[in-house]
Design a protein around this motif. Sequence first.
Motif, PDB file in Angstrom:
ATOM      1  N   ASP A 133     -34.167  -5.088  -6.360  1.00 23.42           N
ATOM      2  CA  ASP A 133     -32.451  -6.389  -5.632  1.00 23.42           C
ATOM      3  C   ASP A 133     -33.458  -6.491  -3.679  1.00 23.42           C
ATOM      4  O   ASP A 133     -32.788  -7.939  -3.506  1.00 23.42           O
ATOM      5  CB  ASP A 133     -31.563  -5.924  -5.855  1.00 23.42           C
ATOM      6  CG  ASP A 133     -31.296  -5.550  -7.560  1.00 23.42           C
ATOM      7  OD1 ASP A 133     -31.662  -6.762  -7.742  1.00 23.42           O
ATOM      8  OD2 ASP A 133     -30.105  -4.814  -7.721  1.00 23.42           O
ATOM      9  N   THR A 134     -34.244  -5.595  -3.450  1.00 23.64           N
ATOM     10  CA  THR A 134     -33.919  -5.282  -2.474  1.00 23.64           C
ATOM     11  C   THR A 134     -35.427  -5.998  -1.699  1.00 23.64           C
ATOM     12  O   THR A 134     -35.536  -6.375  -0.931  1.00 23.64           O
ATOM     13  CB  THR A 134     -34.854  -3.871  -1.645  1.00 23.64           C
ATOM     14  OG1 THR A 134     -32.974  -2.603  -1.969  1.00 23.64           O
ATOM     15  CG2 THR A 134     -34.439  -3.977  -0.408  1.00 23.64           C
ATOM     16  N   PHE A 135     -36.551  -6.033  -2.366  1.00 24.00           N
ATOM     17  CA  PHE A 135     -37.735  -6.838  -1.829  1.00 24.00           C
ATOM     18  C   PHE A 135     -38.501  -7.535  -2.554  1.00 24.00           C
ATOM     19  O   PHE A 135     -39.325  -8.550  -2.637  1.00 24.00           O
ATOM     20  CB  PHE A 135     -39.312  -5.526  -1.963  1.00 24.00           C
ATOM     21  CG  PHE A 135     -39.126  -4.718  -1.809  1.00 24.00           C
ATOM     22  CD1 PHE A 135     -39.255  -4.183  -0.364  1.00 24.00           C
ATOM     23  CD2 PHE A 135     -37.950  -3.020  -1.122  1.00 24.00           C
ATOM     24  CE1 PHE A 135     -38.862  -3.418   1.418  1.00 24.00           C
ATOM     25  CE2 PHE A 135     -37.706  -1.834  -0.731  1.00 24.00           C
ATOM     26  CZ  PHE A 135     -38.435  -1.903   0.231  1.00 24.00           C
ATOM     27  N   ASP A 136     -37.859  -8.203  -3.691  1.00 24.88           N
ATOM     28  CA  ASP A 136     -38.194  -8.787  -4.829  1.00 24.88           C
ATOM     29  C   ASP A 136     -39.494  -8.771  -5.289  1.00 24.88           C
ATOM     30  O   ASP A 136     -40.448  -7.772  -4.851  1.00 24.88           O
ATOM     31  CB  ASP A 136     -37.854 -10.809  -4.321  1.00 24.88           C
ATOM     32  CG  ASP A 136     -38.094 -11.528  -4.767  1.00 24.88           C
ATOM     33  OD1 ASP A 136     -37.837 -11.489  -6.268  1.00 24.88           O
ATOM     34  OD2 ASP A 136     -37.132 -12.910  -4.827  1.00 24.88           O
ATOM     35  N   THR A 141     -42.101 -19.406 -12.927  1.00 26.55           N
ATOM     36  CA  THR A 141     -41.645 -20.860 -12.216  1.00 26.55           C
ATOM     37  C   THR A 141     -40.401 -21.162 -12.950  1.00 26.55           C
ATOM     38  O   THR A 141     -39.498 -21.668 -11.830  1.00 26.55           O
ATOM     39  CB  THR A 141     -42.396 -22.470 -12.394  1.00 26.55           C
ATOM     40  OG1 THR A 141     -41.972 -22.122 -14.023  1.00 26.55           O
ATOM     41  CG2 THR A 141     -43.547 -22.195 -12.410  1.00 26.55           C
ATOM     42  N   GLY A 142     -40.030 -20.609 -14.019  1.00 31.86           N
ATOM     43  CA  GLY A 142     -38.338 -20.293 -13.972  1.00 31.86           C
ATOM     44  C   GLY A 142     -37.003 -19.668 -13.387  1.00 31.86           C
ATOM     45  O   GLY A 142     -36.626 -19.182 -14.117  1.00 31.86           O
ATOM     46  N   GLY A 143     -38.415 -18.642 -12.982  1.00 33.59           N
ATOM     47  CA  GLY A 143     -37.481 -17.286 -11.829  1.00 33.59           C
ATOM     48  C   GLY A 143     -37.601 -16.422 -13.112  1.00 33.59           C
ATOM     49  O   GLY A 143     -36.384 -15.275 -11.902  1.00 33.59           O
ATOM     50  N   VAL A 144     -38.122 -16.432 -13.484  1.00 31.88           N
ATOM     51  CA  VAL A 144     -38.101 -14.823 -14.343  1.00 31.88           C
ATOM     52  C   VAL A 144     -39.394 -14.018 -13.814  1.00 31.88           C
ATOM     53  O   VAL A 144     -40.624 -14.034 -13.624  1.00 31.88           O
ATOM     54  CB  VAL A 144     -39.036 -15.250 -16.061  1.00 31.88           C
ATOM     55  CG1 VAL A 144     -38.768 -14.196 -16.761  1.00 31.88           C
ATOM     56  CG2 VAL A 144     -37.513 -15.669 -16.713  1.00 31.88           C
ATOM     57  N   PRO A 145     -38.369 -12.719 -14.067  1.00 28.16           N
ATOM     58  CA  PRO A 145     -39.602 -11.778 -13.030  1.00 28.16           C
ATOM     59  C   PRO A 145     -40.737 -11.181 -13.700  1.00 28.16           C
ATOM     60  O   PRO A 145     -40.875 -11.007 -15.602  1.00 28.16           O
ATOM     61  CB  PRO A 145     -38.532 -10.594 -12.049  1.00 28.16           C
ATOM     62  CG  PRO A 145     -37.302 -11.471 -11.999  1.00 28.16           C
ATOM     63  CD  PRO A 145     -37.513 -12.346 -13.680  1.00 28.16           C
ATOM     64  N   PHE A 146     -41.637 -11.196 -13.213  1.00 31.76           N
ATOM     65  CA  PHE A 146     -43.266 -10.267 -13.947  1.00 31.76           C
ATOM     66  C   PHE A 146     -43.361  -9.101 -12.310  1.00 31.76           C
ATOM     67  O   PHE A 146     -43.635 -10.053 -12.015  1.00 31.76           O
ATOM     68  CB  PHE A 146     -44.170 -11.140 -14.321  1.00 31.76           C
ATOM     69  CG  PHE A 146     -44.496 -11.781 -13.903  1.00 31.76           C
ATOM     70  CD1 PHE A 146     -45.804 -11.572 -13.431  1.00 31.76           C
ATOM     71  CD2 PHE A 146     -44.219 -13.484 -13.465  1.00 31.76           C
ATOM     72  CE1 PHE A 146     -46.755 -12.480 -12.709  1.00 31.76           C
ATOM     73  CE2 PHE A 146     -45.199 -14.021 -12.539  1.00 31.76           C
ATOM     74  CZ  PHE A 146     -46.446 -13.820 -11.421  1.00 31.76           C
ATOM     75  N   GLY A 147     -44.316  -8.648 -13.105  1.00 31.51           N
ATOM     76  CA  GLY A 147     -45.082  -7.443 -12.659  1.00 31.51           C
ATOM     77  C   GLY A 147     -43.999  -6.194 -11.731  1.00 31.51           C
ATOM     78  O   GLY A 147     -42.825  -5.626 -12.194  1.00 31.51           O
ATOM     79  N   PHE A 148     -44.596  -5.601 -10.897  1.00 37.42           N
ATOM     80  CA  PHE A 148     -43.908  -5.136 -10.038  1.00 37.42           C
ATOM     81  C   PHE A 148     -42.896  -5.569  -8.620  1.00 37.42           C
ATOM     82  O   PHE A 148     -43.453  -7.000  -7.990  1.00 37.42           O
ATOM     83  CB  PHE A 148     -44.274  -3.911  -9.750  1.00 37.42           C
ATOM     84  CG  PHE A 148     -44.826  -2.856 -10.536  1.00 37.42           C
ATOM     85  CD1 PHE A 148     -44.349  -1.636 -11.412  1.00 37.42           C
ATOM     86  CD2 PHE A 148     -46.277  -3.236 -11.011  1.00 37.42           C
ATOM     87  CE1 PHE A 148     -44.770  -0.721 -12.351  1.00 37.42           C
ATOM     88  CE2 PHE A 148     -47.135  -2.449 -12.765  1.00 37.42           C
ATOM     89  CZ  PHE A 148     -46.331  -1.383 -12.720  1.00 37.42           C
ATOM     90  N   PRO A 149     -42.599  -5.015  -7.816  1.00 39.26           N
ATOM     91  CA  PRO A 149     -41.309  -5.851  -6.676  1.00 39.26           C
ATOM     92  C   PRO A 149     -42.566  -5.418  -5.892  1.00 39.26           C
ATOM     93  O   PRO A 149     -43.822  -4.203  -6.313  1.00 39.26           O
ATOM     94  CB  PRO A 149     -40.266  -4.842  -6.739  1.00 39.26           C
ATOM     95  CG  PRO A 149     -39.573  -4.423  -7.868  1.00 39.26           C
ATOM     96  CD  PRO A 149     -41.551  -4.243  -8.786  1.00 39.26           C
TER      97      PRO A 149
END
Length: 216
Positions: A133-136, A141-149
């Motif tokens: 939430d803090t660092f993203d 391309t669809g906005g689904v997070p992957f990997g580490f912040p």
Amino acid sequence: MRIGILTKAFTAELVDAAIAKHDRAERRRRLLPARLVVYFVLAMCLFARESYEEVLRVLTSGIPGTRVVARVNRSSLCRARARLGEDVLETVFRQVAGPLATPDTPGAWWRGLRLLALDGTQFDLPDSTSNGDTFDGPSTTGGVPFGFPQVRAVVLAEIGTHGVLDARLGGYRDGERSLAYPLAGSTGPGDLVIADRGFCRSSSLTPSPWRARICR
């Protein structure tokens, strides 16, 4: 050996002054006083591959006047870091940051000018909800997070010694140029700054203070 260098660079007086400035001194006796927590966080940089508990053990066995803290677990250390906050550590950093080269330091000068480097990098963070939430971080391309912040860092450093003069931290979406703008104030007329051309790229929206310094 490294712990001795740590306490020489960051004296107890300097650390205590930063704690007092931000009113982080403990109100009651604690197993993990604020000064020890500052040194613990700094020691984590020296022993990045070790566990919290091992870093604390090495720290308390290497600093005169400290005692081995028994039965302190990871959650206690996390709470102690949260109580300390980030402002104390930034103050400590800014008290010691600066050029280190002498006139005889190899590779530190060119025609009487101090050589500095400006560069950016990224660091992976623990994959927690608060860090995300803090660092993203990276996403599809669809906005689904992957990997580490990830945290983005831009650093101004002395080439001959690798001594850091200034630094700015931001999140994954922050641009290196925007983080670099405030660092221009940490340079002087006797400095020669080396940076890649991305820092000099013109922008009609945000004029860069670096243009007058490194892009002539």
